[in-house]
Design a protein around this motif. Structure first.
Motif, PDB file in Angstrom:
ATOM      1  N   THR A 133      90.747   3.856  -2.988  1.00 48.04           N
ATOM      2  CA  THR A 133      91.905   4.747  -2.989  1.00 48.04           C
ATOM      3  C   THR A 133      92.008   5.472  -4.323  1.00 48.04           C
ATOM      4  N   ASP A 134      92.399   6.733  -4.290  1.00 44.31           N
ATOM      5  CA  ASP A 134      92.606   7.498  -5.518  1.00 44.31           C
ATOM      6  C   ASP A 134      94.033   7.286  -6.008  1.00 44.31           C
ATOM      7  N   TYR A 135      94.192   6.369  -6.954  1.00 42.04           N
ATOM      8  CA  TYR A 135      95.505   6.100  -7.528  1.00 42.04           C
ATOM      9  C   TYR A 135      95.754   7.065  -8.686  1.00 42.04           C
ATOM     10  N   ILE A 136      96.889   7.743  -8.644  1.00 39.50           N
ATOM     11  CA  ILE A 136      97.296   8.660  -9.703  1.00 39.50           C
ATOM     12  C   ILE A 136      98.529   8.070 -10.376  1.00 39.50           C
ATOM     13  N   LEU A 137      98.455   7.851 -11.677  1.00 40.77           N
ATOM     14  CA  LEU A 137      99.577   7.315 -12.442  1.00 40.77           C
ATOM     15  C   LEU A 137     100.006   8.386 -13.435  1.00 40.77           C
ATOM     16  N   GLU A 138     101.285   8.701 -13.462  1.00 38.62           N
ATOM     17  CA  GLU A 138     101.713   9.745 -14.395  1.00 38.62           C
ATOM     18  C   GLU A 138     103.192   9.655 -14.725  1.00 38.62           C
ATOM     19  N   ASP A 139     103.532  10.202 -15.884  1.00 37.44           N
ATOM     20  CA  ASP A 139     104.913  10.445 -16.266  1.00 37.44           C
ATOM     21  C   ASP A 139     104.946  11.835 -16.903  1.00 37.44           C
ATOM     22  N   GLU A 140     105.970  12.129 -17.667  1.00 40.37           N
ATOM     23  CA  GLU A 140     106.083  13.482 -18.214  1.00 40.37           C
ATOM     24  C   GLU A 140     105.086  13.751 -19.349  1.00 40.37           C
ATOM     25  N   HIS A 141     104.458  12.695 -19.882  1.00 39.38           N
ATOM     26  CA  HIS A 141     103.551  12.853 -21.018  1.00 39.38           C
ATOM     27  C   HIS A 141     102.077  12.747 -20.667  1.00 39.38           C
ATOM     28  N   VAL A 142     101.744  11.944 -19.655  1.00 43.76           N
ATOM     29  CA  VAL A 142     100.334  11.623 -19.425  1.00 43.76           C
ATOM     30  C   VAL A 142     100.047  11.484 -17.936  1.00 43.76           C
ATOM     31  N   LEU A 143      98.812  11.803 -17.565  1.00 42.75           N
ATOM     32  CA  LEU A 143      98.345  11.593 -16.201  1.00 42.75           C
ATOM     33  C   LEU A 143      97.044  10.812 -16.252  1.00 42.75           C
ATOM     34  N   LEU A 144      96.981   9.750 -15.462  1.00 40.74           N
ATOM     35  CA  LEU A 144      95.761   8.962 -15.311  1.00 40.74           C
ATOM     36  C   LEU A 144      95.282   9.145 -13.874  1.00 40.74           C
ATOM     37  N   ARG A 145      94.035   9.563 -13.729  1.00 34.60           N
ATOM     38  CA  ARG A 145      93.449   9.696 -12.400  1.00 34.60           C
ATOM     39  C   ARG A 145      92.080   9.031 -12.410  1.00 34.60           C
ATOM     40  N   PRO A 146      91.530   8.720 -11.224  1.00 33.24           N
ATOM     41  CA  PRO A 146      90.241   8.033 -11.189  1.00 33.24           C
ATOM     42  C   PRO A 146      89.137   8.832 -11.893  1.00 33.24           C
ATOM     43  N   LEU A 147      88.356   8.143 -12.689  1.00 38.71           N
ATOM     44  CA  LEU A 147      87.222   8.751 -13.378  1.00 38.71           C
ATOM     45  C   LEU A 147      86.165   9.169 -12.356  1.00 38.71           C
ATOM     46  N   GLU A 148      85.541  10.326 -12.578  1.00 38.11           N
ATOM     47  CA  GLU A 148      84.483  10.832 -11.720  1.00 38.11           C
ATOM     48  C   GLU A 148      83.267  11.172 -12.569  1.00 38.11           C
ATOM     49  N   TYR A 194      88.280  -0.419 -12.214  1.00 41.76           N
ATOM     50  CA  TYR A 194      88.895   0.828 -11.761  1.00 41.76           C
ATOM     51  C   TYR A 194      89.133   1.686 -12.999  1.00 41.76           C
ATOM     52  N   PRO A 195      88.205   2.612 -13.300  1.00 46.32           N
ATOM     53  CA  PRO A 195      88.323   3.438 -14.509  1.00 46.32           C
ATOM     54  C   PRO A 195      89.157   4.693 -14.280  1.00 46.32           C
ATOM     55  N   PHE A 196      89.926   5.055 -15.303  1.00 48.54           N
ATOM     56  CA  PHE A 196      90.748   6.260 -15.275  1.00 48.54           C
ATOM     57  C   PHE A 196      90.332   7.200 -16.403  1.00 48.54           C
ATOM     58  N   ILE A 197      90.450   8.491 -16.153  1.00 48.32           N
ATOM     59  CA  ILE A 197      90.406   9.467 -17.228  1.00 48.32           C
ATOM     60  C   ILE A 197      91.845   9.782 -17.594  1.00 48.32           C
ATOM     61  N   VAL A 198      92.097  10.027 -18.888  1.00 46.26           N
ATOM     62  CA  VAL A 198      93.448  10.227 -19.400  1.00 46.26           C
ATOM     63  C   VAL A 198      93.649  11.699 -19.754  1.00 46.26           C
ATOM     64  N   PHE A 199      94.678  12.300 -19.180  1.00 50.72           N
ATOM     65  CA  PHE A 199      95.010  13.699 -19.454  1.00 50.72           C
ATOM     66  C   PHE A 199      96.351  13.771 -20.157  1.00 50.72           C
ATOM     67  N   ASP A 200      96.364  14.357 -21.361  1.00 47.98           N
ATOM     68  CA  ASP A 200      97.579  14.532 -22.145  1.00 47.98           C
ATOM     69  C   ASP A 200      98.318  15.763 -21.625  1.00 47.98           C
ATOM     70  N   LYS A 201      99.464  15.561 -21.000  1.00 52.11           N
ATOM     71  CA  LYS A 201     100.199  16.663 -20.389  1.00 52.11           C
ATOM     72  C   LYS A 201     100.917  17.523 -21.425  1.00 52.11           C
ATOM     73  N   ILE A 202     101.149  16.962 -22.608  1.00 47.24           N
ATOM     74  CA  ILE A 202     101.790  17.734 -23.670  1.00 47.24           C
ATOM     75  C   ILE A 202     100.791  18.723 -24.272  1.00 47.24           C
ATOM     76  N   GLN A 235      97.909  19.412 -22.864  1.00 45.48           N
ATOM     77  CA  GLN A 235      97.143  20.015 -21.761  1.00 45.48           C
ATOM     78  C   GLN A 235      95.631  19.871 -22.021  1.00 45.48           C
ATOM     79  N   GLN A 236      95.238  18.656 -22.415  1.00 49.07           N
ATOM     80  CA  GLN A 236      93.836  18.373 -22.691  1.00 49.07           C
ATOM     81  C   GLN A 236      93.492  16.968 -22.221  1.00 49.07           C
ATOM     82  N   TYR A 237      92.218  16.774 -21.868  1.00 44.41           N
ATOM     83  CA  TYR A 237      91.732  15.426 -21.598  1.00 44.41           C
ATOM     84  C   TYR A 237      91.604  14.687 -22.922  1.00 44.41           C
ATOM     85  N   ALA A 238      92.094  13.448 -22.940  1.00 41.73           N
ATOM     86  CA  ALA A 238      92.224  12.716 -24.198  1.00 41.73           C
ATOM     87  C   ALA A 238      91.261  11.544 -24.334  1.00 41.73           C
TER      88      ALA A 238
END
Length: 200
Positions: free
Chosen positions: A9-24, A72-80, A82-85
């Motif tokens: 399953t593609d689990y997406i975890l996020e709040d107003e600061h960060v988004l974690l999605r499955p690594l590809e 279960y690896p995630f890539i981290v995206f900094d929403k503030i 707007q870059q992959y971190a």
């Protein structure tokens, strides 16, 4: 409560600061700049992604572990910004004993000390304790890595001890690993609110 975890399953975890999605595998394009320009990020790591080839191998190994239900690896995206971190990972997933580890985490220099890590860990703790139903989350790190030790303690985790010479460092030397953890009961009995109060 019924807890379900499906590694496919593609689990997406996020709040107003960060988004974690499955690594590809294609995320190499987002991460290779760190491999080329910031090889020191892996000084204390058990895997060396400090080159293009090294980054590709680390991503490939993480995805193989995911296919086998062990990680279960995630890539981290900094929403503030707007870059992959960087990346982070659930690994050593043991559903029968309701335990897993969080680690293989790194962030580029400009994302360190910004509060991003606390947001990531809050989302991960919430996921593993409240959705997966885990009873214990463990962290292992090079015992020399004082910065990461402070950061993990700052999340509310308890230092348990040191495993002597339990693996190799990227330079080929033997590594002592510090072990810290948080338990499900601790999360629900105050640690969740304490960490939430620290979010910037």
């Amino acid at each position: 409560m019924l807890y379900i975890f499906d590694p496919e399953t593609d689990y997406i975890l996020e709040d107003e600061h960060v988004l974690l999605r499955p690594l590809e595998i294609s995320d190499f394009d987002h991460l290779k700049t760190f491999a080329i320009n910031e090889p020191e990020l892996w000084t204390y790591s058990s895997q060396n992604a400090g080159s293009e080839r090294g980054m590709k191998e680390v991503i490939e190994k993480a995805l193989i572990a995911k296919e086998n239900g062990l990680a279960y690896p995630f890539i981290v995206f900094d929403k503030i910004k707007q870059q992959y971190a960087g990346v982070t990972r659930l690994y050593d997933i043991d559903l029968s004993n309701k335990c897993l580890s969080i680690g293989h985490t790194w962030y580029g220099r400009e994302f360190q000390g910004t509060g991003l890590n606390k947001h990531c860990k809050y989302l991960l703790f919430e996921f593993v304790f409240e959705q997966m139903g885990m009873e214990r989350v463990e962290f292992r790190l090079d015992a020399r890595n004082e910065r990461s030790m402070r950061a993990i303690k700052g999340l509310g985790c308890t230092f348990e001890g040191v495993l002597r010479s339990n693996g190799y460092r990227v330079d080929g030397g033997r590594r002592d690993s510090a072990v810290l953890s948080m338990l499900k009961d601790e999360w629900f009995n105050g640690k969740k609110e304490l960490l939430k109060d620290k979010l910037i």
